[in-house]
Write a protein that holds these residues in place. Structure first.
Motif, PDB file in Angstrom:
ATOM      1  N   GLU A 281      -7.841  -1.223   6.716  1.00  0.00           N
ATOM      2  CA  GLU A 281      -7.192  -2.114   5.766  1.00  0.00           C
ATOM      3  C   GLU A 281      -6.621  -1.274   4.621  1.00  0.00           C
ATOM      4  OE1 GLU A 281     -10.719  -1.191   3.502  1.00  0.00           O
ATOM      5  OE2 GLU A 281     -10.292  -1.444   5.613  1.00  0.00           O
ATOM      6  N   ASN A 282      -5.399  -1.635   4.190  1.00  0.00           N
ATOM      7  CA  ASN A 282      -4.742  -0.956   3.075  1.00  0.00           C
ATOM      8  C   ASN A 282      -4.915   0.565   3.148  1.00  0.00           C
ATOM      9  OD1 ASN A 282      -3.197  -0.980   0.729  1.00  0.00           O
ATOM     10  ND2 ASN A 282      -5.005  -0.985  -0.598  1.00  0.00           N
ATOM     11  N   LEU A 288       4.149  -0.598   3.837  1.00  0.00           N
ATOM     12  CA  LEU A 288       4.209  -1.941   3.291  1.00  0.00           C
ATOM     13  C   LEU A 288       5.101  -2.818   4.162  1.00  0.00           C
ATOM     14  CD1 LEU A 288       4.522  -1.447  -0.583  1.00  0.00           C
ATOM     15  CD2 LEU A 288       2.534  -2.204   0.712  1.00  0.00           C
ATOM     16  N   ARG A 291       5.884 -10.603   4.203  1.00  0.00           N
ATOM     17  CA  ARG A 291       5.750 -11.823   5.001  1.00  0.00           C
ATOM     18  C   ARG A 291       7.081 -12.573   5.071  1.00  0.00           C
ATOM     19  NH1 ARG A 291       1.471 -15.867   2.772  1.00  0.00           N
ATOM     20  NH2 ARG A 291       3.126 -16.131   1.210  1.00  0.00           N
ATOM     21  N   THR A 305       1.683  -6.680   2.778  1.00  0.00           N
ATOM     22  CA  THR A 305       0.442  -6.052   3.221  1.00  0.00           C
ATOM     23  C   THR A 305       0.711  -4.602   3.574  1.00  0.00           C
ATOM     24  OG1 THR A 305      -1.379  -6.192   4.812  1.00  0.00           O
ATOM     25  CG2 THR A 305       0.810  -6.741   5.643  1.00  0.00           C
ATOM     26  N   ASN A 306      -0.346  -3.782   3.425  1.00  0.00           N
ATOM     27  CA  ASN A 306      -0.267  -2.359   3.774  1.00  0.00           C
ATOM     28  C   ASN A 306      -0.967  -2.189   5.111  1.00  0.00           C
ATOM     29  OD1 ASN A 306      -0.075   0.414   3.773  1.00  0.00           O
ATOM     30  ND2 ASN A 306      -1.756   0.715   2.319  1.00  0.00           N
ATOM     31  N   ARG A 307      -0.237  -1.865   6.136  1.00  0.00           N
ATOM     32  CA  ARG A 307      -0.788  -1.756   7.490  1.00  0.00           C
ATOM     33  C   ARG A 307      -0.346  -0.451   8.159  1.00  0.00           C
ATOM     34  NH1 ARG A 307      -2.510  -6.625   9.764  1.00  0.00           N
ATOM     35  NH2 ARG A 307      -3.332  -7.948   8.079  1.00  0.00           N
ATOM     36  N   TYR A 314       5.838 -10.649   9.739  1.00  0.00           N
ATOM     37  CA  TYR A 314       6.186  -9.805   8.600  1.00  0.00           C
ATOM     38  C   TYR A 314       7.494  -9.060   8.893  1.00  0.00           C
ATOM     39  CZ  TYR A 314       1.810 -10.583   6.093  1.00  0.00           C
ATOM     40  OH  TYR A 314       0.788 -11.146   5.391  1.00  0.00           O
TER      41      TYR A 314
END
Length: 675
Positions: A281-282, A288, A291, A305-307, A314
């Protein structure tokens, strides 16, 4: 003649001649004396000639058994022999005598006892049967002081309740600075004793010989195998100092890998690097993504979100200005709808491609009261700032003046109906004052912003035809409601106080009263009853013993007619003063039932006190120094020959008239007979 006498004696019984004192004078026996010597007057079997020493007493003869009766029973010249014994003065009347104060005789003497075992005959509470008390006195006369009452005490220098086991003493009463519990290992520090909890301070706080063991404030330490300063929560020990290989925190989720701990950065490696129970996570090396909720191909810049890879739903761009509306995005066409359709930060702007057919007419609202002036207009797709759709404002420079306002008393047309102060909501009623007493009639009124002539704001006059009747008037007894309180003559200044007489005894209750111009049934014009629920209690009653203030004098059972008489016992000797008495239902403090004390200021003078030689009536029998316990024994000297009769004695402080200190007279009726 002598032969005739012998013949007569032979007829009446055997004659036994004998020689006795006073019977021989010239060698011949006188006839009359011989008859006396041979006569047995008391019929005890012995005549004087046979040795009877008292022929008038059948208890005295030569073969009689000696008794304790102050008589020579066996006629051996001794009185009460074999029965006499020592008696010992019992000055304090505790039943035990003083070995140094004695009396020898067979008859008990007042104030004396048979035993000499009192060790202090001046104190009633000290004798062999007394209970030993802690008072540094041998109370029970066993030669020991305070025996079996002493207990071990330890010096408590720091006052913490625990004493120094090496500084010990014994006493029967608590000693200041000592306690009954030992065990203090440092009596100079109040913070150190067996009751204290062990703390981390390098001191044996609880005196168990161990330092900092199981300390109350010891900290938990967690094993840190990988030396990353984060410990394993499953391997813990408490200690005052940090053990080798342990950490103060318990947050490590993998204590075998120093790169995995709460301070580690999450990276894309499919591992929970920072121990937050989430994987990748992150991540610090992630991307980045934004959505796209309305699925218009453009992402929301405020929802990202950082994935490690692109999630479903997204986008890689963040250009959507309304991700809830798919018709709004950078590729949309701007229309007149109060929306920034193309996300260029402008609403209904002047782009030639925009639809401007829906513009509306708006009116200037300078005072921001939501009502516009019809004299200033503007057409626009949306309501411009400072404009409204309404044009009914009659004064666009006053926000308190518009059609939504209510009319008030202010000389202004507040509601824009062209009428000033008509129907004002804050108009008030005014009341007619016909009798000019400054109080108005509630039944004669008008509503207006200002007072009409002859009208007042007050409406409290109950009779506007009589100026003497109004709320400021004083109520008097005249059968009129003078002060307009709806009550006639109630509280009249000239009314009288009446007090409820619930028990009908003629006396009123001071706490239950009424004012009235006329008498009230069941009430009295006095307030002297102290219990209006009991007709037997009032000032006319007589005080009796019943724990009640019968006569309402604020005193309970004082001087009751059926009370007992008590006498003042000032000296606390159990005997009271006849001249200082009071009647009471129970014994007052310092009073007794007895009234026979003749000196209530001296506890040693009362009817039960022993008489002593002090020129005072100690026992209150109106006699002074009679038969004193500390007096001397004197013997009756009836014949005044200086020698006393041993059978007639008395105790006195000094030699009484007709007595002698000597007791050796054998015939106290004949002065010529003595030693």
């Amino acid at each position: 003649m002598l032969n005739l006498l012998f013949t007569l004696l032979a007829c009446f019984g055997e004659y036994s001649p004998s020689v006795s004192k006073g019977l021989i004078s010239d060698g011949n026996i006188e006839e009359s004396d011989s008859l006396v010597l041979d006569r047995d007057n008391d019929n005890d079997g012995f005549s004087p000639s046979e040795g009877d020493c008292d022929d008038e007493n059948p208890l005295s003869f030569p073969e009689a058994e000696e008794r304790c009766d102050e008589i020579d029973n066996n006629c051996n010249g001794l009185i009460d022999e074999g029965h006499n014994k020592w008696w010992y003065l019992d000055f304090d009347a505790d039943g035990f005598g003083d070995i140094n104060e004695t009396h020898f005789g067979c008859v008990p003497v007042a104030g004396y006892v048979e035993n000499p075992i009192d060790c202090n005959d001046a104190d009633f509470f000290i004798h062999p049967d007394a209970q030993e008390a802690c008072n540094n006195i041998d109370d029970n006369c066993d030669g020991k002081i305070d025996e079996e009452l002493n207990f071990v005490q330890y010096f408590d220098a720091d006052g913490d309740g625990f004493g120094d086991p090496l500084n010990v003493t014994e006493d029967c009463s608590p000693i200041s600075g000592y306690v009954g519990i030992a065990g203090d290992c440092n009596d100079g520090d109040i913070r150190v004793n067996p009751a204290r909890p062990e703390r981390c301070n390098n001191i044996d706080d609880n005196c168990d010989t161990l330092i900092d063991n199981d300390a109350l404030d010891a900290l938990p330490w967690y094993e840190d195998t990988d030396n990353d300063t984060f410990g394993n929560p499953l391997l813990v020990q408490k200690s005052c100092t940090q053990p080798e290989g342990y950490s103060s925190n318990l947050d490590d989720c993998d204590d075998s890998n120093s790169s995995i701990n709460p301070n580690a950065a999450e990276v894309c490696n499919n591992i929970d690097d920072n121990c937050n129970t989430q994987i990748d996570e992150n991540p610090s090396d992630g991307t980045l993504y934004f959505r796209d909720a309305d699925i218009d191909g453009f992402g929301d810049p405020n929802a990202f979100t950082n994935r490690c890879s692109l999630p479903s739903g997204y986008r890689e761009n963040s250009d959507d200005c309304d991700d809830t509306n798919s018709a709004v995005n950078p590729n949309a066409t701007e229309v007149c709808n109060t929306i920034d359709d193309n996300c260029n930060t402008q609403i209904d702007d002047d782009d030639p491609s925009l639809d401007l057919t829906t513009r509306s007419l708006y009116f200037r609202d300078a005072d921001s009261d939501l009502f516009g002036t019809p004299n200033q207009t503007l057409a626009a797709c949306a309501q411009p700032n400072g404009y409204v759709a309404d044009n009914t404002d009659c004064n666009d420079l006053n926000p308190a003046q518009n059609p939504s306002e209510i009319e008030r008393c202010n000389n202004i047309d507040d509601d824009c109906d062209t009428l000033v102060d008509v129907g004002a909501t804050d108009a008030v009623f005014w009341y007619a004052d016909t009798d000019r007493d400054a109080f108005g009639d509630a039944n004669n009124r008008q509503k207006s912003c200002s007072a009409p002539a002859g009208f007042l704001a007050d409406a409290s006059d109950c009779d506007d035809t009589n100026s003497a009747v109004n709320p400021n008037a004083t109520e008097v007894c005249n059968n009129i409601d003078d002060n307009c309180d709806s009550l006639v003559d109630v509280g009249a200044v000239d009314s009288l106080l009446w007090y409820l007489d619930s028990d009908s005894d003629g006396y009123g209750d001071p706490d239950n009263l009424e004012r009235s111009c006329t008498p009230i049934s069941g009430y009295r014009n006095n307030n002297d009853d102290c219990n209006d629920l009991n007709s037997s209690v009032n000032p006319a009653k007589t005080e009796i013993c019943n724990n009640i203030d019968d006569n309402c004098d604020s005193l309970v059972d004082n001087n009751p007619i059926n009370g007992a008489s008590w006498y003042r016992d000032f000296d606390r000797d159990g005997f009271g003063n006849l001249n200082r008495t009071q009647k009471a239902c129970s014994q007052p403090s310092g009073y007794v039932t007895d009234s026979t004390d003749c000196n209530d200021a001296d506890t040693s003078i009362n009817p039960s006190a022993p008489e002593i030689c002090d020129n005072a009536d100690n026992n209150c029998n109106t006699q002074i120094d009679e038969n004193p316990v500390d007096g001397s024994t004197f013997y009756l000297d009836a014949d005044r020959d200086g020698f006393g009769d041993p059978t007639g004695s008395k105790q006195a402080c000094s030699l009484p008239n007709g007595f002698s200190s000597d007791n050796t007279d054998c015939d106290d009726i004949d002065a010529s007979v003595n030693p």
